[in-house]
Write an enzyme that holds these catalytic residues in place. Structure first.
Site, PDB file in Angstrom:
ATOM      1  N   ASP A  51       0.691  -1.141   0.090  1.00 40.32           N
ATOM      2  CA  ASP A  51       0.051  -0.235   0.144  1.00 40.32           C
ATOM      3  C   ASP A  51       0.985   1.286  -0.139  1.00 40.32           C
ATOM      4  O   ASP A  51       2.069   1.153   0.416  1.00 40.32           O
ATOM      5  CB  ASP A  51      -1.033  -0.104   1.287  1.00 40.32           C
ATOM      6  CG  ASP A  51      -1.587   1.181   1.296  1.00 40.32           C
ATOM      7  OD1 ASP A  51      -2.221   1.828   0.409  1.00 40.32           O
ATOM      8  OD2 ASP A  51      -1.275   1.789   2.696  1.00 40.32           O
ATOM      9  N   LYS A  52       0.526   2.329  -0.443  1.00 36.70           N
ATOM     10  CA  LYS A  52       1.094   3.706  -0.640  1.00 36.70           C
ATOM     11  C   LYS A  52       0.980   4.445   0.607  1.00 36.70           C
ATOM     12  O   LYS A  52       2.136   4.417   1.343  1.00 36.70           O
ATOM     13  CB  LYS A  52       0.837   4.436  -1.994  1.00 36.70           C
ATOM     14  CG  LYS A  52       1.758   5.554  -1.876  1.00 36.70           C
ATOM     15  CD  LYS A  52       1.281   6.592  -3.152  1.00 36.70           C
ATOM     16  CE  LYS A  52       0.118   7.417  -2.771  1.00 36.70           C
ATOM     17  NZ  LYS A  52       0.488   8.390  -1.650  1.00 36.70           N
TER      18      LYS A  52
END
Length: 821
Positions: free
Chosen positions: A459-460
């Site tokens: 995930d960013k």
């Protein structure tokens, strides 16, 4: 609603007048807690260094005087729970001063005398004050560091029986072997009987067969060899298993027993069970004390040791307003007063303990495979031995005795105890080694899977980045609204949301001095997944529906009608790495644009570079716009074609599912072929994708739901720990393989010697015990400092070498994809 203290019961309200009296009326034990400061403890780096203190406490004080003591080297404190009527705090200090005479121990002072300060410990509901557990007692029935007396007597009888080999009058000593059987075999016989009652057979059944078979053949010294050496193996098994389990279970012992409650009326301190501390209470955390529950520092400035939770040894400075976690320890010189924000049961530490307990119960596929093999294999061996011990007698007594003895030897050699013992010990050691560094893995199956990863999805926001935004730009569009009103609407809309970006917008409004008017109400506040939020905002007699979100939201609503100048500005902000948002009012249109930016984690580039250098393809998936995604991708070294943006949570879920289908494992995990999909995330939006991935990894600072749905938790949210856990998974797999191969080779050699007539029961049981000891020690080495250092050193060296195939044991003959969400 009783949960909101509206039922009239004030017993759990820390501010109520009855609360202080309730604390005072709690049953008190006869023990108090005193604190002794030992200056030299700060230089101690491992548990063995504390042995002199432990020895003094155990040798000088008996049950009833000293209930328990707790040593904590970073804070240089010894907490003693003692009965002041029988043992004073000054007496404890004087014993330590007399026993610790070396200069390296430094000054030894009495910091807090529990009797003088009236720090009486409460009576726990699980114990009787007259029969409390004494931590200084030795284990009953044991001698020489846990060696049972019956085992010693069995060994003496075994040695005497071996002297019969001299011949002559010494021959009568062979009957001492019966004594070895009497002392050594009863526990084994009981376990064998319990197993046989379930119509199953295990190593205990095999050893009972071998020992009593040798007795029937008149080979008393051989029977004694089986009895004594197998008793030794049982002892070694128990100690190795306990050591591995204790290393993992040490996390469970972090749960605080007591809390120093501050009475808001009198200002005094009362010690209460930590489980009784309600939310909103003030607790005193002195030097060496554990924080009893999650909370916020109300008063004081000090350093806190969070290594038990995060695995990071460096103390963290805490001051008023900072959050503290249950189980962390005050190692500074000043007291902290903490206002609790959660109960002990709802704290981060409790969730950590729950994860560890799950880990202890969750067995790997390899463990299950070994146990299944042993259950099917043992009856076959016993059946073969039965025929060897019976059929050859048809050909004469000499032939019958020869093959009967060989049959018993094969029973001993073929015993699978080396595998059934070493395999769970290896997994427990690996789980403990990762847990001690703030990586909680839910069981051996997940640890094993970490060694079989082919694709990693990250995930960013909050994973690659810190999840801490700052407001860079805020522009008003048109003349229908002022800047202050725009900030007020943002604060109104984002206040109920848990997204990190929301907190930034609310904070920006507060910083600008904008307050929400009293006549403002919000109705139908709704989170639009992957788009933003909407609500009906009423101020006075006017009400309107407001939207705050991304470009996708306003295009769907048909409201994305902006001046060309505003569109150009938004595109520029996005290309520079910012996250662009819009605020609009129904029937009015978009009235403002804003840009917030997050920072990439310090270790993110190194982690991605390490994986890429090992032949790993990195792809980024994010819900952010194209510009922000490309900016982050460039910063961590990704090519433009490997970055995908504007994805909804459902899109992430489908993408991970697609990766699983396209990355079908080429072989079973036992063979070590890589083919699993791992995802790392931190938010509620990641929970679905985490659950569908083969391995879900949650950041410890993220949402509780993400931790619940994940298989691995990085407690300090450091991405470098991901590399450590994958490296440990590989090392555990390799160790299990080494143990299986070594056991099989030694057993094959022993069977060959048996068929050649060169093996005896003594050599067979010695071989069995020796193999068991070696493979167990090989598994336990995962807990050693040398092994841990080798993993960490390899990671640091890999970052400087940047050569294919040298990164955390990722080999270039296997392609592994790393993807970032």
């Amino acid at each position: 609603d009783c949960h909101n203290n509206s039922c009239g019961d004030q017993s759990h309200d820390p501010s109520s007048s009855s609360f202080g009296s309730n604390l005072q009326d709690m049953p008190r034990s006869r023990f108090v807690e005193s604190t002794i400061f030992i200056q030299g403890m700060v230089t101690l780096t491992n548990k063995e260094d504390l042995r002199p203190i432990e020895k003094l406490m155990q040798q000088n004080f008996f049950r009833g005087q000293l209930r328990a003591y707790h040593l904590h080297a970073p804070s240089r404190t010894l907490k003693a729970e003692h009965d002041p009527r029988l043992l004073s705090a000054e007496k404890i200090r004087s014993v330590l001063v007399k026993g610790l005479q070396g200069e390296e121990w430094g000054t030894i002072e009495l910091a807090h005398d529990g009797a003088v300060e009236n720090l009486a410990l409460p009576m726990l509901t699980t114990e009787d004050d007259g029969d409390e557990v004494d931590a200084t007692d030795d284990k009953s029935g044991s001698w020489l560091h846990g060696l049972k007396i019956t085992v010693v007597l069995s060994g003496v009888c075994w040695i005497l029986s071996l002297l019969s080999c001299i011949g002559g009058y010494w021959n009568y000593l062979k009957y001492a072997g019966i004594g070895s059987i009497v002392f050594g075999m009863p526990p084994v016989v009981i376990k064998a009987w319990m197993t046989a009652r379930r119509l199953q057979f295990d190593a205990n059944c095999m050893m009972v067969t071998a020992a009593f078979g040798a007795l029937l053949l008149g080979e008393f010294d051989e029977a004694a060899s089986v009895a004594f050496l197998f008793s030794i193996s049982e002892l070694l098994e128990a100690r190795a298993t306990v050591k591995a389990r204790d290393a993992l279970g040490a996390i469970v012992s972090l749960r605080p027993d007591y809390a120093n409650m501050v009475d808001s009326k009198t200002g005094g301190v009362v010690i209460v069970p930590a489980a009784k501390v309600p939310v909103g209470s003030l607790v005193s955390v002195r030097t060496g004390d554990k924080v009893p529950a999650d909370g916020v520092v109300h008063e004081g400035t000090s350093a806190v040791d969070e290594s038990s939770i995060t695995g990071e040894a460096r103390p963290v400075d805490k001051r008023a307003g900072d959050e503290v976690t249950a189980g962390s320890i005050n190692v500074g010189s000043t007291q902290l007063v903490v206002r609790t924000t959660a109960t002990v049961g709802d704290s981060t530490l409790s969730r950590l303990i729950q994860l560890v307990e799950e880990a202890q119960a969750n067995r790997s596929e390899t463990e299950k495979l070994v146990d299944s093999f042993a259950r099917k294999y043992t009856p076959i061996v016993l059946l073969v031995a039965f025929f060897l011990c019976t059929v050859p007698w048809v050909f004469g007594e000499e032939v019958g005795r020869y093959w009967a003895l060989n049959g018993l030897i094969i029973v001993v050699i073929a015993c699978p105890c080396a595998l059934t013992i070493s395999t769970p010990v290896t997994y427990s050691a690996g789980l403990a080694a990762t847990a001690q560094r703030g990586i909680i893995i839910k069981g051996g199956s997940r640890l094993e899977a970490l060694g079989n990863v082919k694709t990693v999805v990250l995930d960013k926001t909050g994973t690659i980045t810190n999840g801490t935004f700052s407001l860079l730009r805020l522009d008003v569009i048109g003349n229908s609204i002022t800047r202050s009103r725009l900030l007020e609407l943002l604060a109104i809309m984002e206040g109920p949301s848990s997204h990190p970006l929301s907190a930034t917008l609310v904070s920006a409004a507060k910083t600008a001095g904008v307050a929400i008017s009293d006549d403002t109400t919000v109705k139908e506040h709704t989170i639009l997944k992957g788009e933003g939020v909407t609500a009906i905002v009423k101020q006075g007699s006017e009400s309107s529906r407001v939207y705050v979100g991304n470009e996708r939201l306003f295009k769907r609503l048909g409201m994305f009608d902006l001046p060309e100048e505003s569109i150009n500005s938004a595109n520029q902000w996005s290309n520079e790495g910012g996250t662009v948002g819009f605020i609009g009012i129904e029937e009015v249109g978009i009235v403002g644009t804003f840009c917030v930016a997050d920072t990439v984690r310090e270790e993110a580039h190194d982690v991605v570079s390490t994986l890429m250098a090992g032949g790993i393809e990195v792809v980024m998936l994010t819900g952010d716009g194209e510009g922000a995604a490309q900016a982050v991708g460039r910063e961590i070294g990704l090519a433009k074609g490997n970055i995908h943006s504007r994805l909804l949570p459902e899109d992430k879920l489908h993408h991970v599912s697609g990766l699983k289908q396209s990355s079908t494992p080429e072989a079973s995990s036992f063979c070590g072929r890589k083919g699993l999909v791992l995802m790392v995330g931190d938010g509620v939006n990641d929970a679905l994708a985490l659950s569908v991935a083969d391995i879900g990894v949650a950041m410890g600072e993220g949402a509780a739901l993400a931790m619940e749905m994940s298989d691995v938790t990085l407690m300090d949210s450091n991405l470098s720990k991901l590399l450590f856990s994958m490296r440990m998974g590989n090392k555990v797999k390799r160790t299990v393989k080494e143990n299986i191969i070594f056991s099989c080779v030694v057993n094959a050699i022993a069977i060959g010697l048996t068929l050649a007539g060169k093996m005896s029961l003594l050599l067979a049981i010695a071989s069995d015990v020796g193999v068991m000891l070696l493979v167990t020690m090989n598994g336990m080495k995962l807990l050693s400092r040398r092994t841990i250092d080798s993993i960490e050193v390899n990671r640091k060296e890999s970052l400087s070498k940047k050569k294919l195939g040298h990164m955390y044991d990722f080999q270039p003959d296997e392609e592994i994809n790393l993807e970032i969400v």
